[in-house]
Write an enzyme that holds these catalytic residues in place. Sequence first.
Site, short mmCIF file in Angstrom:
data_model
loop_
_atom_site.label_atom_id
_atom_site.label_comp_id
_atom_site.label_asym_id
_atom_site.label_seq_id
_atom_site.Cartn_x
_atom_site.Cartn_y
_atom_site.Cartn_z
N HIS A 1 -1.63 -5.60 1.40
CA HIS A 1 -2.88 -6.33 1.16
C HIS A 1 -2.57 -7.74 0.69
O HIS A 1 -1.62 -7.94 -0.05
CB HIS A 1 -3.71 -5.62 0.07
CG HIS A 1 -4.81 -6.49 -0.47
ND1 HIS A 1 -6.03 -6.60 0.15
CD2 HIS A 1 -4.86 -7.35 -1.54
CE1 HIS A 1 -6.79 -7.47 -0.52
NE2 HIS A 1 -6.10 -7.93 -1.56
N GLU B 1 -8.90 -10.49 -8.07
CA GLU B 1 -8.08 -9.29 -7.86
C GLU B 1 -6.93 -9.21 -8.87
O GLU B 1 -6.61 -8.13 -9.36
CB GLU B 1 -7.56 -9.27 -6.41
CG GLU B 1 -8.70 -9.06 -5.41
CD GLU B 1 -8.32 -9.31 -3.95
OE1 GLU B 1 -7.14 -9.60 -3.67
OE2 GLU B 1 -9.21 -9.21 -3.09
N TYR C 1 -12.25 -2.95 -3.15
CA TYR C 1 -12.77 -3.06 -1.78
C TYR C 1 -14.30 -2.99 -1.75
O TYR C 1 -14.87 -2.59 -0.74
CB TYR C 1 -12.17 -1.96 -0.91
CG TYR C 1 -10.76 -2.23 -0.46
CD1 TYR C 1 -10.44 -3.37 0.29
CD2 TYR C 1 -9.72 -1.33 -0.74
CE1 TYR C 1 -9.13 -3.62 0.72
CE2 TYR C 1 -8.41 -1.57 -0.30
CZ TYR C 1 -8.14 -2.72 0.43
OH TYR C 1 -6.85 -2.95 0.87
N ASN D 1 -1.74 -0.28 7.35
CA ASN D 1 -1.19 -1.62 7.62
C ASN D 1 -0.36 -2.20 6.47
O ASN D 1 -0.21 -3.41 6.34
CB ASN D 1 -2.29 -2.57 8.11
CG ASN D 1 -3.40 -2.76 7.08
OD1 ASN D 1 -3.32 -2.24 5.98
ND2 ASN D 1 -4.43 -3.51 7.45
N LYS E 1 0.84 -1.20 0.00
CA LYS E 1 0.00 0.00 0.00
C LYS E 1 0.88 1.26 0.00
O LYS E 1 2.09 1.17 0.23
CB LYS E 1 -0.93 -0.07 1.22
CG LYS E 1 -1.91 -1.26 1.17
CD LYS E 1 -2.77 -1.33 2.42
CE LYS E 1 -3.76 -2.49 2.37
NZ LYS E 1 -4.61 -2.56 3.59
P1 IDP Z 1 -7.47 -7.33 5.48
O1 IDP Z 1 -6.66 -6.31 4.71
O2 IDP Z 1 -6.68 -7.86 6.65
O3 IDP Z 1 -8.04 -8.40 4.62
P2 IDP Z 1 -10.17 -6.21 5.60
O4 IDP Z 1 -11.13 -6.42 6.73
O5 IDP Z 1 -10.43 -6.91 4.31
O6 IDP Z 1 -8.70 -6.55 6.16
O7 IDP Z 1 -10.09 -4.65 5.35
C1 IDP Z 1 -9.42 -4.14 4.22
C2 IDP Z 1 -8.57 -2.97 4.63
O8 IDP Z 1 -9.44 -1.91 5.08
C3 IDP Z 1 -7.63 -3.21 5.82
O9 IDP Z 1 -6.42 -3.84 5.46
C4 IDP Z 1 -7.43 -1.79 6.32
O10 IDP Z 1 -6.48 -1.09 5.52
C5 IDP Z 1 -8.80 -1.17 6.10
N1 IDP Z 1 -9.61 -1.27 7.31
C6 IDP Z 1 -10.28 -2.35 7.79
N2 IDP Z 1 -10.92 -2.08 8.94
C7 IDP Z 1 -10.66 -0.77 9.20
C8 IDP Z 1 -11.03 0.11 10.27
O11 IDP Z 1 -11.73 -0.25 11.21
N3 IDP Z 1 -10.56 1.40 10.18
C9 IDP Z 1 -9.78 1.82 9.15
N4 IDP Z 1 -9.40 1.02 8.15
C10 IDP Z 1 -9.84 -0.25 8.16
MG MG Z 2 -9.51 -8.32 3.10
#
Ligand code: IDP
Ligand code: MG
Length: 160
Positions: A126, A137, A60, A123, A20
Amino acid sequence: VFLPHLVASLEVEETYIMIKPDGVQRGLVGEIISRFERKGFQLTGLKLFQCPKELAQEHYKDLQSKPFFPKLVDYITSGPVVCMAWEGVGVVASARKLIGVTNPLNAEPGTIRGDLAVQTGRNVVHGSDSPENGKREIALWFKEGELCEWTPVQEPWLKE
Ligand code: IDP
Ligand code: MG
């Protein structure tokens, strides 16, 4: 709890891994790619790319209704990302393990998020959550001709 998506399968799979914008800005590209390389997975696609808003929204789309969705789209489009396709037996679940859980504060040390990040909204990486989404994807982020079929020389030393 049984988490089938976290149990590595015996099938050859493809997964979409993306560094990212924070990972790119923080100079973590080499570090992150090297973790997948060293594990023994095979790189089949790689590019630096400025993602348009529509693509981030499509990628997303399952999170569309979440309150953080607009900020998530801003985050992913805030600078270049590194798009990657990786192939291997059980690569989808294994890559998720290398990446660590969504909130970096809960991610185990030794994982990418556990070692290199502190916030869910930053984080760094992805990874696809199922083989179906891996295919979806990769098709979304790569054009025809951008992926390579090749045989790594190390293959006999990885697979018996
Ligand atoms: P993942 O990346 O671990 O699969 P997902 O639940 O698919 O997690 O969410 C996609 C991305 O959305 C996360 O990696 C993060 O960058 C963002 N995200 C998820 N939950 C939150 C939140 O509560 N606050 C802000 N960003 C979030
Ligand atoms: Mg995800």
